[in-house]
Scaffold this active site. Structure first.
Site, mmCIF file in Angstrom:
data_model
loop_
_atom_site.group_PDB
_atom_site.id
_atom_site.type_symbol
_atom_site.label_atom_id
_atom_site.label_comp_id
_atom_site.label_asym_id
_atom_site.label_seq_id
_atom_site.Cartn_x
_atom_site.Cartn_y
_atom_site.Cartn_z
ATOM 1 N NE ARG A 83 -3.147 -2.454 2.920
ATOM 2 C CZ ARG A 83 -3.746 -2.804 4.046
ATOM 3 N NH1 ARG A 83 -3.616 -2.046 5.126
ATOM 4 N NH2 ARG A 83 -4.458 -3.904 4.108
ATOM 5 C CG ASP A 95 1.011 6.329 4.151
ATOM 6 O OD1 ASP A 95 0.462 5.247 4.396
ATOM 7 O OD2 ASP A 95 2.013 6.763 4.766
ATOM 8 N NE ARG A 108 4.160 10.351 5.287
ATOM 9 C CZ ARG A 108 2.893 10.538 5.629
ATOM 10 N NH1 ARG A 108 1.979 9.648 5.297
ATOM 11 N NH2 ARG A 108 2.546 11.604 6.313
#
Lengths: 273, 273
Positions: free
Chosen positions: B54, B56, B218
């Site tokens: 995935r 974000d 991140r």
């Protein structure tokens, strides 16, 4: 309790993707309209923003220069901060200073520099490589070979003072003579190893002239692409130039690859210092 | 007259700016939703697109890998063309091939590579430099000095097999051990002369691991930025890692600087060849 009038000069960068060019037009978003709209939120009466030139719909800028005369009682740094706070994220006022005496963003300019970016992929196998959304917002995707040496030879013929009537109309008046100081294709090499395994390269056209006709850079690049694809010889470029006839240009290259990088002023004006 | 079932494997690039991440969610645009929506326009019944992981909201990809099993009676090249024709401009299916026997985009992967781009400007004078709309769509603008050597030292401590519980939750299960193969900051030098006279540099963090926890890149970059700003020492990074405690991470760096560059598979699978 009126504010003193200031003349300020600004350096403006914008992503032109969502705008119908620089100049104000009724009913559509423009860069000039957005700049004036943001200013109207912090000063009255409304002030006219004067640019150093226009850009077409979809063309970007790193270094558009503007001047505006407006009532303001605080510092220029405060004005820059307040103005930026009201601008949308795709427009930024990167510098703002008091305008030098007698400064005009267009008439004081010595030259303008534009860049046109192309991401060129060689068709290795079938189907041919597909565009990458991460590079095409600020560049043109060309999924075929381009003869860079021929494009360089053709670009060389443009340098100097010529009548560029083939490649555009003047923004005002009838004079189509312009002087190109530099017109060069460079391959962008970077020391960041590519992780994308598509065979290709980024090539960038840098062109600097005393001034440009309308759509001139896009018409020049469109014609240079004909040379790169082998449909025109480098000599055809010189012949098109010599024809001084709009119909002799190739169609303009798409706007998204074009970035207005800089406006150069005489050193003694000390615009940004 | 039913079509034969095919399993195809694709390489997908996207500009994540306008999406709520990869995974389908009700009522909001997602990459997976857009891929499946485009496919539904050319095949029935609906097919589920499976990704290699995935991303974000706002994160970009050059090399997301997907697999889909669907009814199709023409060539894979025709499928790629038809599918691309129904995708929005910010998503592109760059490759499409028959999936190798037993291939799974997530479980077959050896490693994943991400990059995080920062445009770092030194504040030379007052007011500090302003963001440029042309670089911030795919990068983070940092208008202050960053200690790159300290950031490099801190990144080195991350390489190897560690429990990364400080930096994210696992997408499923409870195992937070991951192996980082590479974690390196590079300054991007290019031979295209800059026309922008703002003092600055582009720095890029490349990180490759067998797998990542949610928001791990991140969070790592957010913490490395604390080191760069001098608020953390390089040793604080090692201490945060050793704590295995989510609250010991700095806040995540913003999504727009992050690009999922590549998924690596065993050579013998011959995924793209």
């Amino acid at each position: 309790m009126t504010s003193p009038m200031l003349s300020v000069c600004g350096l403006v960068a914008y992503d032109g993707s969502n705008y119908h060019g620089f100049q104000v037009q009724v009913g559509v978003p423009t860069i000039q309209g957005a700049l004036e709209g943001a200013l109207a939120a912090i000063t009255t009466p409304a002030s006219r923003v004067v640019g150093s030139g226009r850009t077409d719909a979809g063309v970007h800028a790193n270094g558009q220069v503007i001047v505006v005369r407006l009532p303001w009682r605080h510092s220029v740094a405060d004005l820059q901060r307040a103005w930026n706070a009201h601008l949308p994220p795709d427009i930024s006022l990167r510098r703002l200073v008091l305008a030098p005496e007698g400064f005009h963003p267009r008439f004081s300019a010595l030259s303008r520099t534009y860049r046109y970016r192309i991401d060129q992929y060689d068709p290795g196998g079938y189907p041919p490589p597909r565009r990458s959304p991460l590079t095409e917002r600020y560049g043109l995707f060309v999924p075929r070979p381009l003869d860079l040496e021929a494009m360089r030879a053709a670009a060389e013929a443009l340098v100097g003072e010529h009548d560029f009537a083939t490649f555009g109309q003047p923004p005002q008046g009838v004079n189509t003579v312009r002087r190109i100081f530099e017109a060069e294709w460079r391959v962008v090499h970077t020391d960041l190893p590519p992780l994308d395994d598509f065979p290709g390269r980024r090539i960038v056209f840098t062109v600097r002239a005393n001034a440009f006709l309308r759509q001139m850079v896009r018409n020049l690049v469109g014609s240079l692409l004909e040379v790169g694809r082998g449909r025109w010889s480098p000599d055809d470029m010189a012949l098109a130039l010599a024809a001084r006839e709009r119909s002799c240009s190739a169609p303009p290259a798409p706007p998204q690859g074009l970035i207005w990088e800089r406006v150069e002023y005489p050193d003694q004006l000390g615009v940004w210092s």
